[in-house]
Write a protein that holds these residues in place. Structure first.
Motif, PDB file in Angstrom:
ATOM      1  N   SER A 130       0.809  -1.213   0.000  1.00 12.69           N
ATOM      2  CA  SER A 130       0.000   0.000   0.000  1.00 12.69           C
ATOM      3  C   SER A 130       0.847   1.270   0.000  1.00 12.69           C
ATOM      4  O   SER A 130       0.338   2.368  -0.239  1.00 12.69           O
ATOM      5  N   GLY A 131       2.114   1.123   0.331  1.00 14.43           N
ATOM      6  CA  GLY A 131       2.992   2.283   0.355  1.00 14.43           C
ATOM      7  C   GLY A 131       2.970   3.060   1.648  1.00 14.43           C
ATOM      8  O   GLY A 131       3.589   4.120   1.761  1.00 14.43           O
ATOM      9  N   LYS A 132       2.246   2.560   2.653  1.00 15.51           N
ATOM     10  CA  LYS A 132       2.244   3.236   3.946  1.00 15.51           C
ATOM     11  C   LYS A 132       2.220   2.203   5.063  1.00 15.51           C
ATOM     12  O   LYS A 132       1.902   1.025   4.844  1.00 15.51           O
ATOM     13  N   GLN A 133       2.569   2.650   6.266  1.00 15.28           N
ATOM     14  CA  GLN A 133       2.682   1.731   7.390  1.00 15.28           C
ATOM     15  C   GLN A 133       1.358   1.560   8.129  1.00 15.28           C
ATOM     16  O   GLN A 133       1.036   0.471   8.594  1.00 15.28           O
ATOM     17  N   TRP A 134       0.592   2.659   8.268  1.00 12.10           N
ATOM     18  CA  TRP A 134      -0.666   2.647   9.012  1.00 12.10           C
ATOM     19  C   TRP A 134      -1.788   3.176   8.126  1.00 12.10           C
ATOM     20  O   TRP A 134      -1.549   4.014   7.247  1.00 12.10           O
ATOM     21  N   LEU A 135      -3.026   2.727   8.374  1.00 15.14           N
ATOM     22  CA  LEU A 135      -4.148   3.216   7.581  1.00 15.14           C
ATOM     23  C   LEU A 135      -4.352   4.712   7.787  1.00 15.14           C
ATOM     24  O   LEU A 135      -4.663   5.440   6.840  1.00 15.14           O
ATOM     25  N   ARG A 136      -4.205   5.181   9.010  1.00 11.60           N
ATOM     26  CA  ARG A 136      -4.266   6.615   9.305  1.00 11.60           C
ATOM     27  C   ARG A 136      -2.861   7.065   9.652  1.00 11.60           C
ATOM     28  O   ARG A 136      -2.260   6.579  10.623  1.00 11.60           O
ATOM     29  N   GLU A 137      -2.350   7.961   8.872  1.00 10.67           N
ATOM     30  CA  GLU A 137      -0.953   8.374   8.990  1.00 10.67           C
ATOM     31  C   GLU A 137      -0.623   8.856  10.400  1.00 10.67           C
ATOM     32  O   GLU A 137      -1.409   9.567  11.028  1.00 10.67           O
ATOM     33  N   HIS A 138       0.563   8.481  10.901  1.00 12.34           N
ATOM     34  CA  HIS A 138       1.025   8.941  12.204  1.00 12.34           C
ATOM     35  C   HIS A 138       1.790  10.253  12.021  1.00 12.34           C
ATOM     36  O   HIS A 138       3.013  10.303  12.115  1.00 12.34           O
ATOM     37  N   ASN A 139       1.040  11.332  11.761  1.00 18.45           N
ATOM     38  CA  ASN A 139       1.673  12.643  11.635  1.00 18.45           C
ATOM     39  C   ASN A 139       1.372  13.474  12.883  1.00 18.45           C
ATOM     40  O   ASN A 139       0.674  13.020  13.802  1.00 18.45           O
ATOM     41  N   ALA A 140       1.878  14.686  12.927  1.00 18.15           N
ATOM     42  CA  ALA A 140       1.781  15.494  14.147  1.00 18.15           C
ATOM     43  C   ALA A 140       0.328  15.769  14.523  1.00 18.15           C
ATOM     44  O   ALA A 140      -0.040  15.690  15.706  1.00 18.15           O
ATOM     45  N   ARG A 141      -0.519  16.064  13.545  1.00 22.07           N
ATOM     46  CA  ARG A 141      -1.916  16.376  13.852  1.00 22.07           C
ATOM     47  C   ARG A 141      -2.653  15.142  14.359  1.00 22.07           C
ATOM     48  O   ARG A 141      -3.384  15.208  15.361  1.00 22.07           O
ATOM     49  N   HIS A 142      -2.500  14.016  13.699  1.00 14.75           N
ATOM     50  CA  HIS A 142      -3.173  12.794  14.119  1.00 14.75           C
ATOM     51  C   HIS A 142      -2.644  12.315  15.471  1.00 14.75           C
ATOM     52  O   HIS A 142      -3.416  11.821  16.299  1.00 14.75           O
ATOM     53  N   ASP A 143      -1.337  12.446  15.687  1.00 18.96           N
ATOM     54  CA  ASP A 143      -0.753  12.082  16.983  1.00 18.96           C
ATOM     55  C   ASP A 143      -1.398  12.907  18.097  1.00 18.96           C
ATOM     56  O   ASP A 143      -1.723  12.382  19.171  1.00 18.96           O
ATOM     57  N   ARG A 144      -1.564  14.195  17.852  1.00 16.91           N
ATOM     58  CA  ARG A 144      -2.120  15.089  18.870  1.00 16.91           C
ATOM     59  C   ARG A 144      -3.567  14.733  19.186  1.00 16.91           C
ATOM     60  O   ARG A 144      -3.987  14.746  20.344  1.00 16.91           O
ATOM     61  N   LEU A 145      -4.358  14.390  18.168  1.00 20.39           N
ATOM     62  CA  LEU A 145      -5.776  14.110  18.378  1.00 20.39           C
ATOM     63  C   LEU A 145      -6.020  12.877  19.235  1.00 20.39           C
ATOM     64  O   LEU A 145      -6.985  12.819  20.001  1.00 20.39           O
ATOM     65  N   ILE A 146      -5.145  11.878  19.121  1.00 19.59           N
ATOM     66  CA  ILE A 146      -5.364  10.616  19.844  1.00 19.59           C
ATOM     67  C   ILE A 146      -4.475  10.492  21.085  1.00 19.59           C
ATOM     68  O   ILE A 146      -4.562   9.514  21.823  1.00 19.59           O
ATOM     69  N   ARG A 147      -3.658  11.501  21.343  1.00 14.80           N
ATOM     70  CA  ARG A 147      -2.652  11.385  22.403  1.00 14.80           C
ATOM     71  C   ARG A 147      -3.259  11.061  23.766  1.00 14.80           C
ATOM     72  O   ARG A 147      -2.797  10.166  24.473  1.00 14.80           O
ATOM     73  N   GLU A 148      -4.309  11.808  24.159  1.00 12.56           N
ATOM     74  CA  GLU A 148      -4.885  11.571  25.498  1.00 12.56           C
ATOM     75  C   GLU A 148      -5.422  10.155  25.627  1.00 12.56           C
ATOM     76  O   GLU A 148      -5.290   9.526  26.679  1.00 12.56           O
ATOM     77  N   THR A 149      -6.027   9.646  24.566  1.00 15.32           N
ATOM     78  CA  THR A 149      -6.565   8.285  24.616  1.00 15.32           C
ATOM     79  C   THR A 149      -5.450   7.269  24.826  1.00 15.32           C
ATOM     80  O   THR A 149      -5.531   6.411  25.722  1.00 15.32           O
ATOM     81  N   LEU A 150      -4.400   7.347  24.030  1.00 16.08           N
ATOM     82  CA  LEU A 150      -3.308   6.379  24.146  1.00 16.08           C
ATOM     83  C   LEU A 150      -2.578   6.538  25.478  1.00 16.08           C
ATOM     84  O   LEU A 150      -2.161   5.540  26.081  1.00 16.08           O
ATOM     85  N   ASP A 151      -2.435   7.774  25.945  1.00 15.56           N
ATOM     86  CA  ASP A 151      -1.780   7.994  27.250  1.00 15.56           C
ATOM     87  C   ASP A 151      -2.577   7.341  28.370  1.00 15.56           C
ATOM     88  O   ASP A 151      -2.004   6.717  29.281  1.00 15.56           O
ATOM     89  N   GLN A 152      -3.902   7.484  28.329  1.00 16.62           N
ATOM     90  CA  GLN A 152      -4.729   6.960  29.418  1.00 16.62           C
ATOM     91  C   GLN A 152      -4.849   5.435  29.384  1.00 16.62           C
ATOM     92  O   GLN A 152      -5.209   4.821  30.382  1.00 16.62           O
ATOM     93  N   PHE A 153      -4.542   4.838  28.234  1.00 17.70           N
ATOM     94  CA  PHE A 153      -4.533   3.377  28.140  1.00 17.70           C
ATOM     95  C   PHE A 153      -3.111   2.806  28.155  1.00 17.70           C
ATOM     96  O   PHE A 153      -2.944   1.602  27.923  1.00 17.70           O
ATOM     97  N   GLU A 154      -2.134   3.641  28.455  1.00 15.91           N
ATOM     98  CA  GLU A 154      -0.739   3.192  28.400  1.00 15.91           C
ATOM     99  C   GLU A 154      -0.503   1.943  29.243  1.00 15.91           C
ATOM    100  O   GLU A 154       0.233   1.028  28.839  1.00 15.91           O
TER     101      GLU A 154
END
Length: 337
Positions: free
Chosen positions: A99-123
């Motif tokens: 597919s030419g990419k690693q993840w279906l939703r790109e791990h860029n700065a904006r996407h990282d920021r949007l999901i950060r609290e969720t991933l932090d709270q499930f760390e």
């Protein structure tokens, strides 16, 4: 009665975007007469319907997910998928080889920021997070009852009918998720329209910078506008258009791109749009119930009892106050109204 909440005339409480505001959700449920029975909130005569976007941004995402999933599993609530649950599936799913990419939703700065609290709270709860990701696949994109409809952002009847025919129901699977990563595909159009809404491209050379700092070349549009003539007639987003752009007339091609939702259709409920005014119907059969709870707005519900014309008096809410300590932005305080 646990797990068997059935009456001939059950009412429904349609609840807006929660975004991790679990304490506020508890206040709202209790204000509406829901009580804990064996650890799960239920109402003897009513069922909650969550509009999606349980995750991201807020202080108690894990708690909110557990509360909502327990209610859904118990039968005291239902839920439709929000764009944030869909985004999480894409962010956490590896793209297929070639597919030419690693993840279906790109791990860029904006996407990282949007999901950060969720991933932090499930760390420290990775197994739980994986279970919730699997649960997201069981969440329908829409609910269609005899007297009303629920979808996160936009009811496109034609697209929904095609989706039901293709999928045999209201849920996506992993194949559909992968297909939807191509925005121009049928799957991509379904997810983008139903979960993010409709939009129009701004005139050549015009861009707007939202309150979130994101520069946009498109603006969100109403899917229920009646005979619109100008951009101002169809714009539906927190960030206003420049006055000179708002006055511009829609072209015939732009009008053809717009979706209509006639007054003859059953009432439809959406979230997603960060409203900030006093809760009220957008038109007699359309209501948005997202009033920016996680941004210290209101967590809103509409108490649906089969009416064909929606009523301002059927909205209930909890106001979310700013924390006393401004250096601790994840505090959550709420006052019932």
């Amino acid at each position: 009665m646990s797990g068997q909440i059935k009456t001939a005339n059950r009412g429904y409480d349609i609840i807006g975007d929660i975004h991790g505001c679990a304490h506020t959700l508890i206040h709202l449920l209790e204000q509406m007469g829901y009580r804990k029975v064996n650890g799960i909130y239920e109402h003897p005569r009513r069922q909650a319907i969550f509009i999606g976007d349980i995750i991201d941004r807020g202080p108690r995402i894990r708690e909110a997910l557990h509360l909502v999933r327990d209610m859904v599993d118990h039968g005291s609530a239902r839920i439709v998928m929000g764009n944030h649950e869909y985004n999480a599936l894409g962010y956490c799913t590896r793209a297929r080889p070639g597919s030419g990419k690693q993840w279906l939703r790109e791990h860029n700065a904006r996407h990282d920021r949007l999901i950060r609290e969720t991933l932090d709270q499930f760390e420290h709860y990775p197994h739980e997070w994986n279970e919730f990701l699997e649960w997201f696949y069981t969440i329908p994109l829409f609910i269609e009852e005899e007297g009303f409809r629920v979808v996160h952002a936009c009811w496109d009847g034609e697209l929904i009918e095609k989706f039901k025919h293709a999928q045999g129901g209201a849920c996506i699977d992993e194949d559909f998720l992968h297909a939807s990563s191509a925005i121009e595909s049928f799957a991509g159009q379904v997810m983008d329209t139903l979960l993010r809404g409709t939009d129009l491209r701004l005139p050549e050379g015009v861009k707007i910078t939202g309150k979130d700092g994101y520069v946009r070349e498109f603006f969100r549009t109403k899917f229920w506008a009646e005979d619109p003539q100008t951009y101002a007639d169809v714009v539906f987003q927190p960030d206003p258009l420049p006055p000179e752009v708002a006055r511009m007339e829609l072209s015939d091609d732009e009008r053809r791109q717009l979706i209509s939702y006639p007054l003859s259709e059953p009432p439809v409920f959406v979230g997603h749009y960060w409203m900030d005014s006093s809760p009220a119907p957008l038109k007699p059969n359309v209501a948005c119930i997202d009033y920016s709870a996680v941004k210290y707005g209101k967590l809103v519900a509409y108490r649906m009892d089969g009416e064909r014309t929606l009523c301002k008096d059927k909205f209930v809410w909890v106001d979310v106050d700013r924390p006393e300590q401004p250096d601790y932005p994840t505090s959550e305080d709420s006052v019932a109204r």
